[in-house]
Design an enzyme around this catalytic site. Structure first.
Site, PDB file in Angstrom:
ATOM      1  N   SER A 144       0.599  -0.889  -0.071  1.00 27.35           N
ATOM      2  CA  SER A 144      -0.063   0.112   0.165  1.00 27.35           C
ATOM      3  C   SER A 144       0.976   1.214  -0.372  1.00 27.35           C
ATOM      4  CB  SER A 144      -1.287  -0.351   1.247  1.00 27.35           C
ATOM      5  OG  SER A 144      -1.389   0.970   1.268  1.00 27.35           O
ATOM      6  N   TYR A 179      -1.835  -1.075  10.478  1.00 27.33           N
ATOM      7  CA  TYR A 179      -2.021  -1.509   9.305  1.00 27.33           C
ATOM      8  C   TYR A 179       0.096  -0.809   8.656  1.00 27.33           C
ATOM      9  CZ  TYR A 179      -3.727  -0.784   4.871  1.00 27.33           C
ATOM     10  OH  TYR A 179      -4.488  -1.374   2.523  1.00 27.33           O
TER      11      TYR A 179
HETATM   12  P1  NAD Z   1     -11.810  -5.853   0.260  1.00 30.83           P
HETATM   13  O1  NAD Z   1     -12.242  -5.549   1.043  1.00 30.83           O
HETATM   14  O2  NAD Z   1     -12.670  -6.443  -1.319  1.00 30.83           O
HETATM   15  O3  NAD Z   1     -10.625  -7.049  -0.037  1.00 30.83           O
HETATM   16  C1  NAD Z   1      -9.962  -7.398   1.105  1.00 30.83           C
HETATM   17  C2  NAD Z   1     -10.269  -9.064   1.389  1.00 30.83           C
HETATM   18  O4  NAD Z   1     -10.012  -9.438   2.248  1.00 30.83           O
HETATM   19  C3  NAD Z   1     -12.286  -8.623   1.777  1.00 30.83           C
HETATM   20  O5  NAD Z   1     -12.827  -9.303   0.587  1.00 30.83           O
HETATM   21  C4  NAD Z   1     -11.879 -10.347   2.520  1.00 30.83           C
HETATM   22  O6  NAD Z   1     -12.065 -10.767   2.046  1.00 30.83           O
HETATM   23  C5  NAD Z   1     -10.047 -10.678   2.899  1.00 30.83           C
HETATM   24  N1  NAD Z   1      -9.949 -10.132   4.576  1.00 30.83           N
HETATM   25  C6  NAD Z   1     -10.040  -9.862   4.867  1.00 30.83           C
HETATM   26  N2  NAD Z   1      -9.564 -10.415   6.281  1.00 30.83           N
HETATM   27  C7  NAD Z   1     -10.160 -11.466   5.596  1.00 30.83           C
HETATM   28  C8  NAD Z   1      -9.491 -13.076   6.482  1.00 30.83           C
HETATM   29  N3  NAD Z   1      -9.586 -12.976   8.014  1.00 30.83           N
HETATM   30  N4  NAD Z   1      -9.579 -14.095   5.953  1.00 30.83           N
HETATM   31  C9  NAD Z   1      -9.548 -14.418   5.120  1.00 30.83           C
HETATM   32  N5  NAD Z   1      -9.970 -13.468   3.620  1.00 30.83           N
HETATM   33  C10 NAD Z   1      -9.925 -12.008   5.118  1.00 30.83           C
HETATM   34  O7  NAD Z   1     -10.810  -4.432  -0.197  1.00 30.83           O
HETATM   35  P2  NAD Z   1      -9.518  -4.356  -1.313  1.00 30.83           P
HETATM   36  O8  NAD Z   1      -9.254  -2.566  -1.043  1.00 30.83           O
HETATM   37  O9  NAD Z   1      -9.930  -5.109  -2.941  1.00 30.83           O
HETATM   38  O10 NAD Z   1      -8.085  -4.905  -0.641  1.00 30.83           O
HETATM   39  C11 NAD Z   1      -7.925  -5.337  -0.905  1.00 30.83           C
HETATM   40  C12 NAD Z   1      -5.728  -5.554  -0.899  1.00 30.83           C
HETATM   41  O11 NAD Z   1      -5.697  -4.646  -1.113  1.00 30.83           O
HETATM   42  C13 NAD Z   1      -5.824  -5.504   0.726  1.00 30.83           C
HETATM   43  O12 NAD Z   1      -4.992  -6.044   1.020  1.00 30.83           O
HETATM   44  C14 NAD Z   1      -5.540  -3.341   1.200  1.00 30.83           C
HETATM   45  O13 NAD Z   1      -4.515  -3.983   2.223  1.00 30.83           O
HETATM   46  C15 NAD Z   1      -5.656  -3.375  -0.395  1.00 30.83           C
HETATM   47  N6  NAD Z   1      -5.032  -2.036  -0.337  1.00 30.83           N
HETATM   48  C16 NAD Z   1      -6.294  -1.313  -0.085  1.00 30.83           C
HETATM   49  C17 NAD Z   1      -6.258   0.061  -0.569  1.00 30.83           C
HETATM   50  C18 NAD Z   1      -7.181   0.946  -1.390  1.00 30.83           C
HETATM   51  O14 NAD Z   1      -7.645   1.586  -1.257  1.00 30.83           O
HETATM   52  N7  NAD Z   1      -8.734  -0.289  -1.322  1.00 30.83           N
HETATM   53  C19 NAD Z   1      -5.372   0.903  -1.215  1.00 30.83           C
HETATM   54  C20 NAD Z   1      -3.501  -0.180  -0.654  1.00 30.83           C
HETATM   55  C21 NAD Z   1      -3.906  -1.030  -0.980  1.00 30.83           C
END
Ligand code: NAD
Ligand code: MG
Length: 299
Positions: free
Chosen positions: A191, A204
């Site tokens: 991230s 985080y």
């Molecule tokens: P999202 O909520 O769609 O996806 C995150 C997923 O993590 C969830 O759908 C869930 O299935 C899974 N998850 C969480 N806890 C879990 C657990 N205990 N067991 C199994 N699965 C679990 O959100 P996203 O933004 O697509 O996130 C995906 C990745 O992207 C993450 O690692 C997040 O940190 C990273 N990220 C997101 C952003 C943003 O702005 N959305 C920015 C930087 C990084």
């Protein structure tokens, strides 16, 4: 009517500040409750056989970035296993339907990855039902930004964030490695928070910095086996994670502080994963972190 680009579509989904209507959900959040519903490339992603015949496991593949990756991978010719929390069955089935619509196999693996045994079971089920494994995408992640500072931070929260973002990533990778051969790859999700941490995301951000270090170090360990290890570092992306973990009003300016002046859509992140997973296009790319940040530096 001329066809709009992915960027134009993404821009048209934001308000004048580059953000979204104020809104809040409870974790883990659902796609259909979002306003607007994110763009995962359903209408736009066109494959060209870049991942033909590969078998991929995407954690957190039900929604957000993981769903966009699953769609892109399937349209590029890969079979895809999806891991997700049991509460996210509806989102997972929608993603699986999109994978199958591309003519590929979808395997559903519900389970909480904060348990070591679940990580091992998810890898085993994926390997069995896909007939092997070529790409592991460690995308599942958790954050919480509705408390005030470290003095209010519970140990339960620290445990959940570190176990989801770091322990699970290491357990999944350890279980997957014996199945990965020459040409296989691992893609971790970092991230922008690793370089530009928000005080509300203290724990985080620390896990994401650790993921960068882990990525580079594991690339050195498994490089001699012909396995590549990389990471994608997204900036602000419109996914359920955001309204499910931040105060409602934070959505109104979400992404506005980037050089491009808006949040990105999951559809704008997925091509970075396709590139890194491709044994042809990224054959000499390992130990790198690819930023998809709307212009913020990742070095
Ligand atoms: P999202 O909520 O769609 O996806 C995150 C997923 O993590 C969830 O759908 C869930 O299935 C899974 N998850 C969480 N806890 C879990 C657990 N205990 N067991 C199994 N699965 C679990 O959100 P996203 O933004 O697509 O996130 C995906 C990745 O992207 C993450 O690692 C997040 O940190 C990273 N990220 C997101 C952003 C943003 O702005 N959305 C920015 C930087 C990084
Ligand atoms: Mg989800």
């Amino acid at each position: 009517m001329t066809e709009s680009t992915v960027g134009q579509r993404a821009e048209s989904m934001t308000n004048d500040q580059g953000g979204f209507p104020a809104q809040e959900q409870e974790p883990p959040g659902s796609t259909s409750a979002m306003d607007p519903v994110p763009d995962h490339g359903e209408e736009t992603y066109k494959g060209s056989g870049k991942l033909e015949g590969l078998r991929a496991l995407v954690t957190g593949g039900d929604s957000g970035i993981g769903r966009a990756v699953a769609i892109a991978f399937a349209r590029e010719g890969a079979d895809v296993a999806l891991s997700y929390l049991p509460d996210e069955q509806e989102d997972a089935e929608s993603t699986a339907e999109l994978v199958r619509a591309a003519g590929r196999t979808a395997v559903l693996c519900p389970g909480d990855l904060t348990a070591e045994a679940t990580c091992e079971q998810v890898v085993e089920k994926s390997v069995q039902e896909l007939g092997g494994l070529d790409v592991l995408v460690n995308n599942a992640g958790a954050q919480w930004a509705r408390d005030e500072g470290l003095e209010q931070m519970s140990s339960e929260r620290m445990d959940r964030i570190f176990k989801t973002n770091l322990y699970a990533l290491m357990w999944m990778t350890r279980a997957a490695l014996p199945h990965l051969g020459k040409g296989a790859s691992i893609i971790n999700v970092s991230s922008i928070q690793a370089w530009e941490p928000s005080t509300t995301l203290l724990d985080y951000a620390a896990t994401k910095a650790a993921i960068n270090n882990f990525t580079v170090n594991l690339a050195a360990e498994v490089g001699p086996r012909g396995i590549r290890v990389n990471a994608v570092a997204p900036g602000p992306i419109w996914t359920p994670l955001q309204p499910a973990t931040k105060p409602a009003e934070a959505m109104e300016e979400f992404g506005a502080d980037t050089p491009l002046g808006r949040a990105g859509q999951p559809s704008e992140v997925a091509p970075a994963f396709v590139f890194l997973a491709s044994p042809r296009d990224a054959s000499y790319v390992s130990g790198t972190v690819l930023g998809v940040t709307g212009g913020k530096p990742v070095f």
